[in-house]
Design an enzyme around this catalytic site. Structure first.
Site, PDB file in Angstrom:
ATOM      1  N   GLU A 173      68.991  11.022  81.878  1.00 16.66           N
ATOM      2  CA  GLU A 173      67.532  11.011  81.678  1.00 16.66           C
ATOM      3  C   GLU A 173      67.140  11.235  80.216  1.00 16.66           C
ATOM      4  OE1 GLU A 173      65.265  13.390  84.427  1.00 16.66           O
ATOM      5  OE2 GLU A 173      63.426  13.082  83.282  1.00 16.66           O
ATOM      6  N   LYS A 195      62.364  20.800  89.602  1.00 22.24           N
ATOM      7  CA  LYS A 195      63.146  19.622  89.205  1.00 22.24           C
ATOM      8  C   LYS A 195      63.362  19.654  87.694  1.00 22.24           C
ATOM      9  CE  LYS A 195      63.892  15.197  87.863  1.00 22.24           C
ATOM     10  NZ  LYS A 195      63.899  14.697  86.473  1.00 22.24           N
ATOM     11  N   ASP A 247      80.144  22.065  90.703  1.00 24.73           N
ATOM     12  CA  ASP A 247      79.601  21.325  91.844  1.00 24.73           C
ATOM     13  C   ASP A 247      78.063  21.402  91.814  1.00 24.73           C
ATOM     14  OD1 ASP A 247      78.739  20.547  94.378  1.00 24.73           O
ATOM     15  OD2 ASP A 247      80.493  21.373  95.383  1.00 24.73           O
TER      16      ASP A 247
HETATM   17  P1  NDP Z   1      90.003  25.831  93.956  1.00 19.67           P
HETATM   18  O1  NDP Z   1      90.517  26.168  95.284  1.00 19.67           O
HETATM   19  O2  NDP Z   1      90.300  24.495  93.395  1.00 19.67           O
HETATM   20  O3  NDP Z   1      90.523  26.856  92.859  1.00 19.67           O
HETATM   21  C1  NDP Z   1      90.416  28.220  92.950  1.00 19.67           C
HETATM   22  C2  NDP Z   1      91.796  28.748  92.679  1.00 19.67           C
HETATM   23  O4  NDP Z   1      92.017  28.913  91.278  1.00 19.67           O
HETATM   24  C3  NDP Z   1      91.985  30.132  93.240  1.00 19.67           C
HETATM   25  O5  NDP Z   1      92.292  30.080  94.601  1.00 19.67           O
HETATM   26  C4  NDP Z   1      93.147  30.651  92.414  1.00 19.67           C
HETATM   27  O6  NDP Z   1      94.355  30.242  93.020  1.00 19.67           O
HETATM   28  C5  NDP Z   1      93.014  29.882  91.089  1.00 19.67           C
HETATM   29  N1  NDP Z   1      92.661  30.774  89.983  1.00 19.67           N
HETATM   30  C6  NDP Z   1      93.277  30.805  88.781  1.00 19.67           C
HETATM   31  N2  NDP Z   1      92.736  31.732  87.979  1.00 19.67           N
HETATM   32  C7  NDP Z   1      91.735  32.308  88.675  1.00 19.67           C
HETATM   33  C8  NDP Z   1      90.787  33.331  88.384  1.00 19.67           C
HETATM   34  N3  NDP Z   1      90.774  33.966  87.206  1.00 19.67           N
HETATM   35  N4  NDP Z   1      89.873  33.670  89.320  1.00 19.67           N
HETATM   36  C9  NDP Z   1      89.862  33.030  90.514  1.00 19.67           C
HETATM   37  N5  NDP Z   1      90.753  32.061  90.866  1.00 19.67           N
HETATM   38  C10 NDP Z   1      91.687  31.702  89.952  1.00 19.67           C
HETATM   39  O7  NDP Z   1      88.431  26.013  93.812  1.00 19.67           O
HETATM   40  P2  NDP Z   1      87.359  26.845  94.586  1.00 19.67           P
HETATM   41  O8  NDP Z   1      87.915  27.636  95.720  1.00 19.67           O
HETATM   42  O9  NDP Z   1      86.577  27.569  93.563  1.00 19.67           O
HETATM   43  O10 NDP Z   1      86.474  25.695  95.223  1.00 19.67           O
HETATM   44  C11 NDP Z   1      85.667  24.884  94.413  1.00 19.67           C
HETATM   45  C12 NDP Z   1      85.765  23.464  94.901  1.00 19.67           C
HETATM   46  O11 NDP Z   1      85.493  23.379  96.282  1.00 19.67           O
HETATM   47  C13 NDP Z   1      84.765  22.568  94.226  1.00 19.67           C
HETATM   48  O12 NDP Z   1      85.420  21.389  93.865  1.00 19.67           O
HETATM   49  C14 NDP Z   1      83.757  22.257  95.339  1.00 19.67           C
HETATM   50  O13 NDP Z   1      83.151  21.002  95.128  1.00 19.67           O
HETATM   51  C15 NDP Z   1      84.613  22.280  96.556  1.00 19.67           C
HETATM   52  N6  NDP Z   1      83.999  22.564  97.846  1.00 19.67           N
HETATM   53  C16 NDP Z   1      82.702  22.960  97.974  1.00 19.67           C
HETATM   54  C17 NDP Z   1      82.170  23.253  99.213  1.00 19.67           C
HETATM   55  C18 NDP Z   1      80.765  23.745  99.293  1.00 19.67           C
HETATM   56  O14 NDP Z   1      80.148  23.961  98.271  1.00 19.67           O
HETATM   57  N7  NDP Z   1      80.194  23.932 100.482  1.00 19.67           N
HETATM   58  C19 NDP Z   1      82.972  23.112 100.449  1.00 19.67           C
HETATM   59  C20 NDP Z   1      84.331  22.729 100.183  1.00 19.67           C
HETATM   60  C21 NDP Z   1      84.822  22.453  98.938  1.00 19.67           C
HETATM   61  P3  NDP Z   1      95.712  31.093  92.887  1.00 19.67           P
HETATM   62  O15 NDP Z   1      95.318  32.534  92.785  1.00 19.67           O
HETATM   63  O16 NDP Z   1      96.440  30.773  94.121  1.00 19.67           O
HETATM   64  O17 NDP Z   1      96.325  30.586  91.636  1.00 19.67           O
END
Ligand code: NDP
Length: 432
Positions: free
Chosen positions: A82, A269, A285
């Site tokens: 935009e 908006k 997201d």
């Molecule tokens: P991910 O599952 O991709 O990543 C999060 C992972 O990152 C954690 O589980 C952890 O895994 C790792 N991690 C590494 N460093 C850190 C830190 N400092 N703090 C926290 N986690 C860390 O992402 P999200 O669970 O955040 O989910 C976001 C995604 O889900 C977006 O793409 C969204 O679009 C999608 N989504 C959205 C929905 C909704 O909004 N209703 C529904 C379903 C999906 P580990 O500790 O194992 O390394």
């Protein structure tokens, strides 16, 4: 702010802007071509991000300048289609920095997962059973995602909500359990969905109810961000209007958006113009943020403005914006999208709370610029100037022709594609 090299940024060519960023150490020491290449999403990555992928869809990425937030300088990357959004953000940030910049407040980042149970025969017994099992529920949730606990986060408590049957809406009575989870640097959708699915069968067993589902709630009321600014009236004066008049008009406009949902939607908006642009640019997201923001705007039972402008005791204009901002700095596409990697870099690798502060400040800036324009010049003057460029490009103008067609178009009574094409045709005939 290290203004010198970034001065008159908007008047420069794209290459000059990139050069200025490199010179000012906002970008690594690299060539302009390398920088441009580094933003391209590789086909292989894109193919693994979504299903049935056939290409990539590009958006312009620009920079919001002059932002001073909690005493820190930021260049804010914005991905938007935009015209005028980035110009408005820059203008507002420049004005607000003269008044000391934005101050922000961010709540503890707690996300909510829901498990909804139906067919509960004994409401009191079921509620008591869930309350008594809080520790066990948290243990099951954390055992389902132990890595977030190791990092210092995880499920921390539960809340219960009973929703009565509604005959008019044809909805049954429901016991809804909220699992509160500290997701640290992640937005946490996947962490929470894993946890609530693990907890679901246990809740069914202790309540004798039937789970409808377990899922994250995007209504992130435990993850709120607020930005404030304090603008002296002497910097608000505009085109024959005194600063006091402009301040009072902004306050009236804000009252209109608080009172009337039709205005509130448009006001919000405008706020989301900035918020979405930064949320998208940082790989977050935007649907999650939009859904939560609009639900929060309706929290009183009526959809209202997310922002509020009032008069301070000393006569200054006070602006405030609050909304849920469950964004992350890890997870989702953030670490795999090259554009997102760049935007986190140019923001100085903020943590999730700082990112919330930047996003909410940008929303407030956008709101200030829009309201101020509406109550003084009107929104069309600035907007149509930039719209002229889009029309010029749509008419087929390229290179220098774009500016020439846009300039001529702005002098026309009817600024539309037909007129743009006629101007371009004449320009090309004259050049022959
Ligand atoms: P991910 O599952 O991709 O990543 C999060 C992972 O990152 C954690 O589980 C952890 O895994 C790792 N991690 C590494 N460093 C850190 C830190 N400092 N703090 C926290 N986690 C860390 O992402 P999200 O669970 O955040 O989910 C976001 C995604 O889900 C977006 O793409 C969204 O679009 C999608 N989504 C959205 C929905 C909704 O909004 N209703 C529904 C379903 C999906 P580990 O500790 O194992 O390394």
């Amino acid at each position: 702010m290290r203004k010198s090299k970034l001065d008159r940024f908007y008047q420069r060519t794209i290459d000059e802007r990139i050069e200025a960023l490199i010179a000012e150490n906002y970008l690594e020491d690299q060539s302009i071509a390398e920088f441009k290449d580094s933003l391209i999403l590789p086909a292989e990555v894109a193919n693994h991000m979504i299903e049935n992928q056939i290409g990539t869809y590009h958006l312009p990425l620009g920079l919001g300048l002059h932002f001073l937030i909690d005493g820190n300088e930021y260049l804010i990357p914005m991905a938007t289609e935009e015209p005028s959004v980035i110009a408005a953000a820059c203008f507002a940030a420049k004005t607000i920095r003269r008044a000391g910049g934005f101050t922000t407040e961010v709540s503890e980042r707690v996300m909510i997962g829901q498990i909804a149970l139906k067919d509960i025969k004994d409401k009191v017994k079921a509620i008591d059973a869930v309350k008594a099992a809080e520790e066990e529920i948290i243990t099951i949730a954390n055992e389902a995602h132990p890595s977030i606990v190791k990092r210092g986060g995880g499920a921390c408590n539960i809340k219960l909500r009973w929703i009565d049957e509604d005959i008019e809406q044809d909805t049954p009575s429901l016991l809804v359990i909220h699992l509160h989870v500290k997701t640290l640097e992640a937005m946490g959708a996947n962490i929470i969905n894993t946890m609530v699915e693990a907890v679901k069968p246990y809740l069914e067993s202790i309540t004798d109810g039937k789970a409808i589902m377990g899922i994250l709630s995007n209504y992130a009321t435990e993850c709120l961000a607020t930005a404030r600014c304090h603008i002296p009236v002497d910097i608000l004066a505009r085109h024959g209007l005194s600063g006091i008049e402009v301040r009072d008009r902004i306050i009236e406009a804000s009252q209109f958006a608080i009172a009337d949902p039709y205005r509130a939607v448009t006001n919000n908006k405008g706020i989301m113009n900035g918020i979405d642009a930064l949320v998208i640019a940082t790989g977050n997201d935007s649907r999650a943020i939009e859904a939560g923001a609009h639900a929060y705007a309706a929290r009183s039972g009526q959809y209202r403005s997310l922002s509020k402008w009032t008069k301070a005791d000393n006569g200054d204009l006070l602006g405030e914006l609050s909304l849920p901002l469950p964004v992350g700095t890890v997870g989702g596409s953030i670490s795999i999208h090259p554009g997102a990697k760049f935007t986190h870099q140019i923001l100085g690798f903020p943590d999730a709370k700082q990112l919330e502060s930047i996003i909410v400040s940008l929303g407030l800036a956008q709101n200030f610029a829009a309201i101020r324009a509406l109550v003084t010049d009107g929104i069309q003057k600035g907007h149509m100037a930039l719209q002229a460029k889009s029309l010029a490009i749509s008419s087929g103008a390229t290179g220098d022709e774009i500016q020439k067609v846009a300039r001529a178009l702005r002098r026309e009574k009817h600024m539309n594609l037909k007129t743009a094409r006629e101007i371009l045709l004449k320009l090309r005939e004259d050049d022959q």
